[in-house]
Structures are given as structure tokens and as C-alpha cells.
Motif scaffolding. Structure first.
Motif, mmCIF file in Angstrom:
data_model
loop_
_atom_site.group_PDB
_atom_site.id
_atom_site.type_symbol
_atom_site.label_atom_id
_atom_site.label_comp_id
_atom_site.label_asym_id
_atom_site.label_seq_id
_atom_site.Cartn_x
_atom_site.Cartn_y
_atom_site.Cartn_z
ATOM 1 N N ALA A 131 35.493 -26.200 66.768
ATOM 2 C CA ALA A 131 36.407 -27.350 66.760
ATOM 3 C C ALA A 131 36.504 -27.983 68.150
ATOM 4 N N ALA A 132 36.447 -27.139 69.187
ATOM 5 C CA ALA A 132 36.525 -27.683 70.554
ATOM 6 C C ALA A 132 35.318 -28.571 70.860
ATOM 7 N N ALA A 133 34.194 -28.311 70.163
ATOM 8 C CA ALA A 133 33.011 -29.161 70.333
ATOM 9 C C ALA A 133 33.065 -30.370 69.392
ATOM 10 N N GLY A 134 34.120 -30.454 68.570
ATOM 11 C CA GLY A 134 34.299 -31.588 67.662
ATOM 12 C C GLY A 134 33.736 -31.353 66.271
ATOM 13 N N PHE A 135 33.419 -30.095 65.933
ATOM 14 C CA PHE A 135 32.720 -29.829 64.685
ATOM 15 C C PHE A 135 33.590 -29.061 63.685
ATOM 16 N N VAL A 136 33.389 -29.398 62.416
ATOM 17 C CA VAL A 136 34.004 -28.640 61.323
ATOM 18 C C VAL A 136 33.220 -27.336 61.164
ATOM 19 N N SER A 137 33.919 -26.235 60.874
ATOM 20 C CA SER A 137 33.180 -25.007 60.561
ATOM 21 C C SER A 137 33.888 -24.216 59.471
ATOM 22 N N VAL A 138 33.069 -23.580 58.654
ATOM 23 C CA VAL A 138 33.552 -22.756 57.525
ATOM 24 C C VAL A 138 32.881 -21.394 57.660
ATOM 25 N N HIS A 139 33.681 -20.323 57.619
ATOM 26 C CA HIS A 139 33.153 -18.977 57.906
ATOM 27 C C HIS A 139 33.445 -18.022 56.747
ATOM 28 N N ILE A 169 39.107 -27.666 61.119
ATOM 29 C CA ILE A 169 38.862 -29.106 60.985
ATOM 30 C C ILE A 169 39.424 -29.780 62.233
ATOM 31 N N PRO A 170 38.560 -30.251 63.145
ATOM 32 C CA PRO A 170 39.078 -30.888 64.359
ATOM 33 C C PRO A 170 39.656 -32.271 64.033
ATOM 34 N N GLU A 172 41.161 -35.954 66.029
ATOM 35 C CA GLU A 172 41.160 -36.668 67.302
ATOM 36 C C GLU A 172 42.559 -36.644 67.915
ATOM 37 N N ASP A 173 42.647 -36.292 69.173
ATOM 38 C CA ASP A 173 43.927 -36.254 69.901
ATOM 39 C C ASP A 173 44.981 -35.394 69.211
ATOM 40 N N GLN A 174 44.574 -34.492 68.365
ATOM 41 C CA GLN A 174 45.517 -33.605 67.662
ATOM 42 C C GLN A 174 44.920 -32.201 67.691
ATOM 43 N N GLU A 175 45.775 -31.231 67.486
ATOM 44 C CA GLU A 175 45.262 -29.868 67.350
ATOM 45 C C GLU A 175 44.511 -29.755 66.018
ATOM 46 N N PRO A 176 43.482 -28.896 65.943
ATOM 47 C CA PRO A 176 42.744 -28.778 64.674
ATOM 48 C C PRO A 176 43.592 -28.137 63.568
ATOM 49 N N ILE A 177 43.206 -28.426 62.340
ATOM 50 C CA ILE A 177 43.692 -27.643 61.206
ATOM 51 C C ILE A 177 42.886 -26.351 61.238
ATOM 52 N N LEU A 178 43.570 -25.198 61.210
ATOM 53 C CA LEU A 178 42.835 -23.926 61.299
ATOM 54 C C LEU A 178 43.362 -22.967 60.244
ATOM 55 N N LEU A 179 42.578 -22.815 59.196
ATOM 56 C CA LEU A 179 42.905 -21.865 58.132
ATOM 57 C C LEU A 179 42.112 -20.595 58.412
ATOM 58 N N ASP A 180 42.781 -19.470 58.540
ATOM 59 C CA ASP A 180 42.082 -18.263 59.015
ATOM 60 C C ASP A 180 42.836 -17.045 58.507
ATOM 61 N N PHE A 181 42.271 -16.370 57.511
ATOM 62 C CA PHE A 181 43.019 -15.239 56.960
ATOM 63 C C PHE A 181 42.102 -14.176 56.388
ATOM 64 N N ASN A 269 30.713 -6.478 61.346
ATOM 65 C CA ASN A 269 30.915 -7.751 60.660
ATOM 66 C C ASN A 269 29.587 -8.466 60.491
ATOM 67 N N ASN A 270 29.465 -9.158 59.366
ATOM 68 C CA ASN A 270 28.371 -10.098 59.119
ATOM 69 C C ASN A 270 29.032 -11.422 58.763
ATOM 70 N N MET A 271 28.418 -12.530 59.189
ATOM 71 C CA MET A 271 29.089 -13.829 59.005
ATOM 72 C C MET A 271 28.083 -14.906 58.639
ATOM 73 N N LEU A 272 28.433 -15.696 57.629
ATOM 74 C CA LEU A 272 27.738 -16.954 57.375
ATOM 75 C C LEU A 272 28.679 -18.061 57.814
ATOM 76 N N ALA A 273 28.233 -18.915 58.741
ATOM 77 C CA ALA A 273 29.069 -20.039 59.191
ATOM 78 C C ALA A 273 28.325 -21.337 58.927
ATOM 79 N N LEU A 274 29.033 -22.294 58.339
ATOM 80 C CA LEU A 274 28.478 -23.626 58.061
ATOM 81 C C LEU A 274 29.179 -24.591 59.001
ATOM 82 N N LEU A 275 28.426 -25.254 59.862
ATOM 83 C CA LEU A 275 29.014 -26.166 60.852
ATOM 84 C C LEU A 275 28.429 -27.558 60.650
ATOM 85 N N PHE A 276 29.251 -28.588 60.830
ATOM 86 C CA PHE A 276 28.697 -29.947 60.842
ATOM 87 C C PHE A 276 29.551 -30.862 61.693
ATOM 88 N N ASP A 277 28.895 -31.979 62.082
ATOM 89 C CA ASP A 277 29.562 -32.975 62.914
ATOM 90 C C ASP A 277 30.200 -33.997 61.983
#
Ligand code: NAD
Length: 361
Positions: A131-139, A169-170, A172-181, A269-277
Motif C-alpha cells: 500500500a505504501a507503494a500505492g498498490f492493492v494487495s490480497v494475501h 487498499i491504498p 490518496e491522502d488517506q490511510e489505507p483500508i487494511l483487512l487483516d485477520f 508460512n506459505n503465501m500467495l499474494a496478488l498485487l496490482f496498481d
């Protein structure tokens, strides 16, 4: 008994020194401290400094490995499969995410498969890196240890672990939405924290060895062992299955089955992460106004007895403000942390001293 308060920078410095004493290169020691203190700062003590004794046990039993670089298993540009080489997750997940972020810059999208990593801790930390790089990611992440701890919906015997699911979900000028559980009703580390504090866990989280509901965290530590339950009945169970299949089977990582329970101390841990701009969808202006309007509308609902409506990520941000100066550590965890420092001193000959010596009066 009141928790012990440690100044936040002192906790960071102690963990960094401890891993340097254990043998980590300076960057690895710093990334490990950043991550673990970051979890405490986010309110997730289950994944903070309290993990250090587990990591030290794993290290001293030659399961967790230090100073490992991710190995490229396959690379098609936007799709990369990396092997964490049993390295410390705080470093190998950082390397893997940095690699994925570079690929999103080039291709707009990246699929990252990271397998064979030691515990990657609070997965939100890695989503925040994207998110800090501006990208959505799903893990999608699976967790393998010496034994499974979560029972399937409809079952009594544990068959998998607390498999976390995370989305950032990053904005603009706001903190990202971060769902993490965790897909278990509560994270395993939160059962450990409750056990160390001699506290109870919320109803619906645990069953005993016969499948009866219980709020006693002891059923996860004292035989006969019980199990955690998935959150949300069949829905959390289904998401945990997806984490196991996408996060592990598809990445070439091990699923939670007996043939893979060879470690006694490591947490893998093993992880599949999907990232996009998201900018590449060409909807940035619309997204910002539409999402802001929707969030305002959601927040405007009449409040229940909870008294407030939080967006995913708000709780962690609140903790960060509260804990910027000092972090509470319960007495049981503190004793384990002091023991971890003594174990490193005995094994490596470099003594960083007990964490409890840094407590605020
Ligand atoms: P949790 O139950 O505290 O839920 C956290 C999520 O819920 C966050 O997105 C948070 O912003 C949101 N949230 C919290 N309170 C809220 C409220 N009142 N209203 C709306 N949203 C709210 O998290 P957990 O299941 O205990 O997991 C804790 C951490 O453990 C996570 O960071 C997870 O990645 C990590 N974890 C890691 C592993 C591993 O193997 N590495 C396994 C399990 C969990």
C-alpha cells in the motif's frame, strides 16, 4: 496483575540487539525488530515481541535459519515463485514483497508465490508495504507447525492452523483500508496471551478435546488438547481452506498434513499474494470520490452498543497512537523474553541482558 511497560524505542533496540547477538546481519535484525514492534504498535501482541521466544527456540534447534535470501524458483515477469529457504519471515517476506512491488511497477500486476518461509508474523505489515507503494494487495497464507490447531467446521479434531487472509487498499491522502485477520475465531497468539495472563477467551473460539465449547485457553496447552474454531462457521472454514490451497498447495508450499509436521519448533508460512496498481484501471478520481462517499455513508449508520463504526485498519491506527511511547507486556511473556535472551547468551556468548531491566518504573 498490571502489565509491564517498556518504552517503545527500547523494545525495538532490545529485539534488534538480540537478533544481532543470535547472528542476524544488521538489516535482518532491524527488519525483525521493525516487524515485531510494529505488531505490538498495531495492537496485535499475539504477533509482536511475544513471538521472540518461539523464534529463538526454532533457531537454536536449527529449524529457523538466519541471513537467508529468497531463491527464485520460477519467474515469468509478472508471476514469480520464491523460496524463503526456511529464513526468518521478517526478512524473506520483506524481500519477496519488494520483488513483487518492482514487478507491479513494470507490469501493473504481480502474482507472488512465497513458500518455505519461517513465520511471516502480522501479514498486514506486508500488505502495508504494498500500500505504501500505492498498490492493492490480497494475501492468502497458510501456517504449518508441529501440529494443526483449528478444527474444520463440522469436525472436532484439528486439521489446519489459523491461516490469515489480508487485503490492503491504498487511498490518496488517506490511510489505507487494511483487512487483516486469522481465519480462526481468534489468533492462536491471542490464546497464548490469554493463557499467559490467566485470562479467558471469548465464547465461540475454542472447543475441548471432546468438542465441547470452552473459554479456557488451557485446552490449547495442557493435554488432552482441544482446538480453535474457524470464525464465522462454514464461511471462515471455507476461507481457511482457500488459504491452504492457494497459499500452500499452489505455491509449492506444504499444507498442514502429518507428512509435513517434521518441525518441532518452527512455524512455517506459505503465501500467495496478488498485487496490482489501481491507477492502471483509469478510475482513480472516481475511486477516491466514490469510496469516500461510501465510507461516509457507512459511518453515518446509527450506532449499536459498541458506540462507533471503524473501517478495517482504524483499530491498528488507534493502537499506534496509544502505544507510540510505551508498549505493555504481560508478566508471563516477559519471563519468556528474559529466558530467550539468556538462551541466546548461553548459545552464542553475546548477552543483551533481560528485557525486564528496561521496564519503566
Ligand atoms: P483481529 O480479530 O484483531 O481482526 C483484525 C482486523 O479487523 C483488522 O483488519 C482490523 O482493522 C479489523 N477490526 C478490528 N476491530 C474492528 C472493529 N471494531 N470494527 C471493524 N474492523 C475492526 O485479528 P486476528 O484475527 O487476531 O489476527 C491478528 C494478526 O495475526 C493479523 O495481523 C494476522 O495477519 C496475524 N496472523 C498471522 C498468522 C501467521 O501464520 N503468520 C496466522 C494468523 C494470524
Amino acid at each position: 496483575m498490571q502489565d509491564i511497560l517498556i518504552p517503545t524505542p527500547a523494545l525495538h533496540g532490545w529485539i534488534e540487539r538480540l537478533f544481532a547477538a543470535a547472528g542476524s546481519e544488521p538489516l535482518e535484525a532491524r527488519l525483525t525488530a521493525d516487524h515485531l514492534v510494529g505488531a505490538n504498535l498495531s495492537g496485535h501482541d499475539s504477533h509482536g515481541a511475544g513471538m521472540v521466544p518461539r523464534y529463538v527456540n526454532s533457531l537454536l534447534n536449527n529449524e529457523l535459519q538466519l541471513n537467508r535470501s529468497v531463491e527464485v524458483v520460477s519467474d515469468t515477469g509478472s508471476i514469480v515463485v520464491l523460496d524463503g529457504q526456511r529464513g526468518i519471515g521478517q526478512s524473506v517476506a520483506h524481500q519477496a514483497m519488494a520483488s513483487a512491488i518492482e514487478r507491479v511497477r513494470l507490469h501493473g500486476v504481480a502474482v507472488l508465490a512465497l513458500r518455505n518461509s519461517h513465520h511471516i508474523g502480522r501479514v498486514g505489515h506486508w500488505a502495508e508495504q504494498a500500500a505504501a507503494a500505492g498498490f492493492v494487495s490480497v494475501h492468502f497464507v497458510n501456517t504449518v507447525s508441529s501440529k494443526p490447531m483449528v478444527a474444520p467446521h463440522g469436525g472436532i479434531d484439528p486439521r489446519f492452523n489459523t491461516n490469515p487472509f489480508t487485503v490492503a487498499i491504498p487511498r490518496e491522502d488517506q490511510e489505507p483500508i487494511l483487512l487483516d485477520f486469522a481465519t480462526s475465531a481468534i489468533a492462536q497468539g491471542k490464546v497464548r496471551v490469554a493463557y499467559n495472563k490467566r485470562a479467558r477467551v471469548p465464547p465461540g473460539a475454542l472447543i475441548d478435546a471432546d468438542g465441547n465449547p470452552t473459554d479456557d485457553p488451557g485446552v490449547m496447552f495442557e493435554p488432552p488438547l482441544g482446538a480453535l474454531l474457524p470464525f464465522g462457521s462454514h464461511k471462515g472454514f471455507g476461507l481457511a481452506m482457500v488459504c491452504e490451497l492457494l497459499g500452500a498447495a499452489l505455491t509449492g508450499g506444504e499444507t498442514s498434513q502429518p507428512a509435513n509436521f517434521a518441525s518441532n519448533y518452527g512455524i512455517w508460512n506459505n503465501m500467495l499474494a496478488l498485487l496490482f496498481d489501481p491507477a492502471r484501471l483509469g478510475t482513480s478520481a472516481f475511486f477516491e470520490s466514490e469510496s469516500a462517499g461510501f465510507i461516509d455513508y457507512v459511518r453515518s449508520a446509527r450506532k449499536s452498543e459498541l458506540g462507533e463504526i471503524l473501517m478495517p485498519g482504524d483499530a491498528e491506527r488507534r493502537y499506534r497512537r496509544e502505544r507510540a511511547q510505551r508498549i505493555p507486556i504481560d508478566h508471563g511473556t516477559m519471563a519468556e523474553l528474559d529466558g530467550a535472551a539468556a538462551a541466546i547468551a548461553a548459545a552464542r556468548g553475546a548477552d543483551v541482558g533481560p528485557l525486564s531491566a528496561l521496564a519503566l518504573p
